[in-house]
Design an enzyme around this catalytic site. Structure first.
Site, PDB file in Angstrom:
ATOM      1  N   GLU A 156     -32.084  74.799  65.924  1.00  0.00           N
ATOM      2  CA  GLU A 156     -32.289  76.248  65.849  1.00  0.00           C
ATOM      3  C   GLU A 156     -31.078  76.992  66.412  1.00  0.00           C
ATOM      4  O   GLU A 156     -30.679  78.031  65.895  1.00  0.00           O
ATOM      5  CB  GLU A 156     -33.536  76.655  66.641  1.00  0.00           C
ATOM      6  CG  GLU A 156     -34.823  76.137  66.050  1.00  0.00           C
ATOM      7  CD  GLU A 156     -36.011  76.520  66.897  1.00  0.00           C
ATOM      8  OE1 GLU A 156     -36.820  77.344  66.422  1.00  0.00           O
ATOM      9  OE2 GLU A 156     -36.137  76.020  68.037  1.00  0.00           O
ATOM     10  N   LYS A 187     -41.239  84.794  63.588  1.00  0.00           N
ATOM     11  CA  LYS A 187     -40.340  83.661  63.386  1.00  0.00           C
ATOM     12  C   LYS A 187     -40.885  82.858  62.197  1.00  0.00           C
ATOM     13  O   LYS A 187     -41.508  81.811  62.365  1.00  0.00           O
ATOM     14  CB  LYS A 187     -40.278  82.822  64.668  1.00  0.00           C
ATOM     15  CG  LYS A 187     -39.223  81.759  64.683  1.00  0.00           C
ATOM     16  CD  LYS A 187     -39.169  81.111  66.058  1.00  0.00           C
ATOM     17  CE  LYS A 187     -38.124  80.033  66.111  1.00  0.00           C
ATOM     18  NZ  LYS A 187     -38.093  79.377  67.439  1.00  0.00           N
TER      19      LYS A 187
END
Length: 121
Positions: free
Chosen positions: A23, A100
């Site tokens: 990420e 997200k």
């Protein structure tokens, strides 16, 4: 006192937030919704943008946070975004949601989001 609202929904920006190294390396899109609570009467009465929160400028400030310094948790990101919203002394409260949609979850899902409420005082 009446609290009016300004809402900015679906603001998108690429950030590098998350616990996993992938990420942090690859980044992903985050979607931000904010609601500001403030008195809009002065701006409405005088038809003057300087008497309200300029949502274009707010959007830029929020994107700067999302694209800025990485954090592990979207909770932390939401807290930083709320601080931006409350930086304008006319804003008495804010609701911030950070979505997200590409979170690293090994199951089908539509969205992951954190919502926080913050107020002055």
């Amino acid at each position: 006192m009446t609290t009016d609202r300004i809402e900015l929904r679906g603001l998108r920006a690429r950030g590098f937030h998350g616990v996993l190294s992938a990420e942090r390396e690859l980044g992903q899109e985050f979607v931000v919704d904010v609601i500001l609570g403030l008195d809009l009467r002065p701006a409405a009465e005088k038809d003057d943008v300087s008497l309200t929160v300029h949502y274009g400028e707010l959007a830029t400030a929020l994107v700067d946070v999302v694209t800025g310094e990485p954090v592990d948790l979207i909770e932390t990101l939401a807290e930083r975004l709320a601080a931006v919203c409350l930086a304008d002394e006319r804003v008495v409260e804010t609701e911030v949601t950070v979505h997200k949609p590409a979170a690293p979850i090994p199951h089908p899902f539509t969205d992951v989001a954190v919502t926080i409420f913050r107020s002055r005082g």
